[in-house]
Design an enzyme around this catalytic site. Structure first.
Site, PDB file in Angstrom:
ATOM      1  N   SER A  73       0.842  -1.198   0.000  1.00 16.09           N
ATOM      2  CA  SER A  73       0.000   0.000   0.000  1.00 16.09           C
ATOM      3  C   SER A  73       0.883   1.258   0.000  1.00 16.09           C
ATOM      4  CB  SER A  73      -0.948  -0.047   1.203  1.00 16.09           C
ATOM      5  OG  SER A  73      -1.915   0.963   1.126  1.00 16.09           O
ATOM      6  N   ASP A  79       4.036  24.510  -0.258  1.00 13.70           N
ATOM      7  CA  ASP A  79       5.466  24.506  -0.591  1.00 13.70           C
ATOM      8  C   ASP A  79       6.099  23.138  -0.406  1.00 13.70           C
ATOM      9  OD1 ASP A  79       5.147  24.556   2.162  1.00 13.70           O
ATOM     10  OD2 ASP A  79       6.859  25.866   2.541  1.00 13.70           O
ATOM     11  N   HIS A 113      -7.405  -5.178  -1.126  1.00 19.78           N
ATOM     12  CA  HIS A 113      -6.181  -4.445  -0.839  1.00 19.78           C
ATOM     13  C   HIS A 113      -5.245  -5.195   0.109  1.00 19.78           C
ATOM     14  CE1 HIS A 113      -3.956  -0.656  -0.971  1.00 19.78           C
ATOM     15  NE2 HIS A 113      -3.748  -0.778   0.328  1.00 19.78           N
TER      16      HIS A 113
END
Length: 458
Positions: free
Chosen positions: A166, A379, A432
């Protein structure tokens, strides 16, 4: 500094290596310094401790085995604790020396929790800013720099292989971007991130699948839809408290839907709901079962890993350099009407994080101000070097789940095409958690993929 301590489990030798690392591998918010030799911090400053837990079959403890670094999912998740004879780890230790890295901020690696927040001073804007600055240095670039330090200081700088589950796949792509010279081969399960996808794009792609998965659960367990609606009506009308004292709200109930991304998650959710009312699923006007409230608490408190919520959207942040603005709580902004708490049938959420969690959850409240600052930041440094990845020569074998609830398969396939030396396998046989659920089958196939292409680099 580093220290090591060995423990013997049944059939396994476990050695804990604890190394000191700087909080900041960078100057300002620039990229961590690439390491081609022993790693030194550009800014020594405050330090953290990182745990690298080595696990090997006790019969092969002294053999010259290849080293496999495991990169856990999350973000904010500690590595699994080894249990002899179970799952993919049993397969891996037949042929490898496995390193289970507790990523900074998790487990035994100078974990970030409410007690750590208190050390930064009294509540207020100053503490929020200090905490946000601290957390900025817990992204993939810093984890990779930590791993490189472990590779040099503990393993003499030899190349190692990596297995990323993952979010561990996201870390793998950053590793291949920043320090490919440290990697002999990479294996990824359910974690090929979109290299340029913003948080907005990720959630726009995943929300339709979240809605579909909730509908699939209600169709499979027809009684669960009315039960969820009855619970929502109760929670809207009454002040129901969890064992921690937190109020159980409808949206916190909805967050149980994250389980639907696991192979057995739908079954687990059904049996949890089956015992929601003390006297059985009907009538729904009786008292709620204390065991149900305890189960909800455990599933939604994030007490063991607050970083998961606090820094979650920052894993998609690439900043102004890639033309992105702040993540600005993308999951909340893009939330479909059918998933709002007033929806009926009540929708179930997926792997998404929201500002209300930091208001309603005791273990997360100390992070609220810092999380707002992180979500407002624009940023961030890009985590992936597209030019380096396209020229990648480290063999990468990846598994993408066709119906993945957490990582969009189309973004994964786009990434597979953009990264050199990549072989991708797409399947709907597992959800998953296929690495865990398959025993050693998934890892076997990924190892074979690299072996068939000439094996790991040496």
């Amino acid at each position: 500094m580093r220290s090591s301590a060995r423990t013997a489990l049944r059939g396994l030798a476990v050695t804990d290596h604890v190394v000191d690392v700087p909080l900041r591998w960078d100057v300002g918010h620039g990229r961590p310094v690439p390491a081609t030799g022993p790693v030194a911090a550009a800014d020594p400053g405050p330090t953290l401790q990182v745990l690298a837990r080595e696990v090997v079959d006790v019969r092969r403890e002294h053999d010259d085995l290849p080293v496999l670094l495991f990169l856990q999912g999350g973000p904010g998740g500690k590595s699994p604790r080894p249990v002899p004879g179970q799952g993919w780890l049993a397969r891996a230790t037949r042929t490898h020396r496995v390193v289970l890295l507790d990523q900074r901020g998790t487990g035994r690696s100078t974990r970030v929790d409410a007690s750590r927040v208190d050390e930064l001073g009294p509540p207020g804007p100053g503490r929020d800013a200090a905490l946000a600055e601290h957390l900025r240095h817990h992204r993939a670039d810093a984890v990779v720099a930590d791993a490189e330090h472990v590779r040099h200081s503990v393993y003499g700088g030899r190349r190692w292989e990596s297995l990323g589950q993952s979010y561990g796949g996201f870390l793998t792509l950053t590793y291949l971007s920043r320090a490919p010279h440290g990697l002999a081969a990479c294996y990824v399960t359910g974690g090929l991130a979109g290299l340029t996808a913003s948080a907005d794009e990720v959630y726009a792609r995943l929300y339709p699948r979240v809605l579909e998965r909730g509908e699939r659960h209600r169709a499979r367990f027809p009684g669960d839809g009315p039960l969820l609606d009855a619970l929502a009506e109760r929670l809207d009308a009454e002040d129901v408290r969890l064992p921690s004292g937190d109020r159980l709200t409808t949206r916190r109930l909805q967050s149980l839907g994250i389980a639907l991304g696991r192979g057995d998650g739908s079954d687990e959710l059904h049996w949890m709901l089956d015992e929601a009312f003390r006297d059985g699923p009907a009538p729904t006007d009786g008292p709620l079962a204390p065991s149900f409230l305890a189960a909800v608490e455990q599933a939604t408190s994030h007490a063991d890993g607050p970083l998961y919520v606090v820094v979650h959207e920052s894993i998609y942040a690439q900043g102004r350099e890639r033309g992105q603005g702040p993540t600005a709580w993308a999951a909340q902004r893009l939330l479909p009407d059918a998933l709002r708490p007033g929806s009926r049938p009540l929708g179930l959420l997926g792997e998404t994080t929201y500002p209300w969690q930091l208001e309603e959850t005791r273990a997360l409240r100390p992070f609220r101000g810092a999380a707002e600052l992180l979500h407002a930041a624009d940023d961030w440094e890009p985590l992936y070097d597209l030019d380096v990845l396209v020229a990648n020569e480290v063999p990468l074998a990846a598994l993408a789940y066709h119906d993945d609830l957490y990582v969009d398969v189309d973004l994964s396939l786009t990434t597979a095409r953009a990264v050199g030396s990549t072989d991708v396998w797409v399947t709907n046989e597992w959800q998953h958690d296929g690495l865990r659920a398959s025993g050693g089958a998934v890892l076997d196939r990924l190892l074979a993929s690299v072996a068939d292409r000439g094996g790991p680099l040496r």
